[in-house]
Design an enzyme around this catalytic site. Structure first.
Site, PDB file in Angstrom:
ATOM      1  N   SER B  16       0.791  -1.195  -0.104  1.00 52.87           N
ATOM      2  CA  SER B  16       0.088  -0.141  -0.150  1.00 52.87           C
ATOM      3  C   SER B  16       0.650   1.123  -0.045  1.00 52.87           C
ATOM      4  O   SER B  16       2.038   1.326   0.510  1.00 52.87           O
ATOM      5  CB  SER B  16      -0.861   0.113   1.334  1.00 52.87           C
ATOM      6  N   CYS B  17       0.263   2.645  -0.471  1.00 52.92           N
ATOM      7  CA  CYS B  17       0.907   3.662  -0.370  1.00 52.92           C
ATOM      8  C   CYS B  17       1.464   4.009   0.965  1.00 52.92           C
ATOM      9  O   CYS B  17       0.897   3.573   1.987  1.00 52.92           O
ATOM     10  CB  CYS B  17       0.032   4.734  -0.661  1.00 52.92           C
ATOM     11  N   PRO B  18       2.717   4.475   1.136  1.00 46.32           N
ATOM     12  CA  PRO B  18       3.527   4.953  -0.018  1.00 46.32           C
ATOM     13  C   PRO B  18       4.741   3.796  -0.370  1.00 46.32           C
ATOM     14  O   PRO B  18       5.510   4.251  -0.926  1.00 46.32           O
ATOM     15  CB  PRO B  18       3.990   6.074   0.777  1.00 46.32           C
TER      16      PRO B  18
END
Lengths: 176, 78
Positions: B16-18
């Site tokens: 997932s981000c980042p």
């Protein structure tokens, strides 16, 4: 296969030198969800080759105390403060729905399930990518924190004037 | 597509981000200027994020496509 991601800025930027952008964050609150936001932004900004400086002050300092430290401070009031909320990046509380630690426990469970990095990991990545963390000298004194209480790799402690200089020279400043 | 000379492959699937951006940033430092890095991600947000990253860093996005929920990006180290 379908084409994705065509951004006009990509072409423009790849043609010449890119000006280094500066981000400054005042890390003030020390709460779990806000610390998380800070660490996501510092690591990503550094990955985007921005110059990132973080002024760490008040409750924010507690995030940067070594995880294994339990009680910090010299006098009973400073010790009491660290006793009431355990310092360290892994021991942050939520500002809402903390429920004696149930809230953070669930947040970390969810983070693991969705492959989201914890604030401590993002902090370490930020440091590896060259983010500078400046502890505030005045709040360190007030909380009785010593340099050896803090994690390795932080900059020398500074004051409000340095923070203001960083802010006025930055392209973006956040108070978190 | 075709016969690009990919120097480094970075698999950011499931992250997932980042993290995809952080992995790409770490990866690109290990190859020489002009060389190509391929990144695979499954985070739909990474499509716009990698365009922003390319724009900010100057590492040009030379190719991108998607299939079966996977997004593929090829960058040229500036």
């Amino acid at each position: 296969m379908t084409a994705v991601a065509t951004a006009p800025t990509v072409q423009a930027a790849s043609e010449g030198a890119v000006k280094t952008k500066k981000l400054v964050i005042i890390d003030y609150s020390g709460e779990l969800e806000k610390t998380w936001a800070t660490m996501i932004l510092t690591s990503t900004a550094a990955a985007m080759e921005m110059e990132v400086s973080v002024f760490v002050t008040f409750w924010g300092l507690q995030t940067f105390v070594k995880d294994k430290k339990r009680i910090t401070g010299q006098n009973w009031m400073q010790k009491m403060m660290s006793f009431m909320q355990r310092p360290g990046a892994s021991h942050r509380h939520l500002s809402q729905m903390n429920f004696l630690g149930m809230g953070p426990w669930m947040m970390f469970k969810l983070a693991k399930k969705y492959n989201v990095s914890k604030p401590k990991d993002l902090l370490e990545m930020s440091q590896a990518l060259g983010v500078k963390f400046y502890p505030c000298q005045m709040t360190m004194d007030m909380f009785g924190l010593k340099r050896e209480d803090m994690i390795d790799g932080m900059e020398e402690p500074v004051g409000a004037a340095t923070a203001l200089q960083l802010m006025t020279e930055a392209d973006s400043t956040l108070f978190i | 597509m075709g016969n690009l000379d990919i120097k480094l492959k970075v698999d950011a699937s499931g992250l997932s981000c980042p993290l995809p951006i952080l992995k790409a940033a770490q990866g690109v430092k290990t190859i020489a200027p002009g060389e190509l890095m391929e990144v695979i991600a499954t985070d739909p947000g990474s499509v716009k994020d990698f365009a922003a990253w390319a724009g900010s860093t100057g590492n040009a996005l030379v190719e991108s496509d998607s299939a079966d929920g996977k997004y593929r990006f090829v960058f040229r180290h500036k």
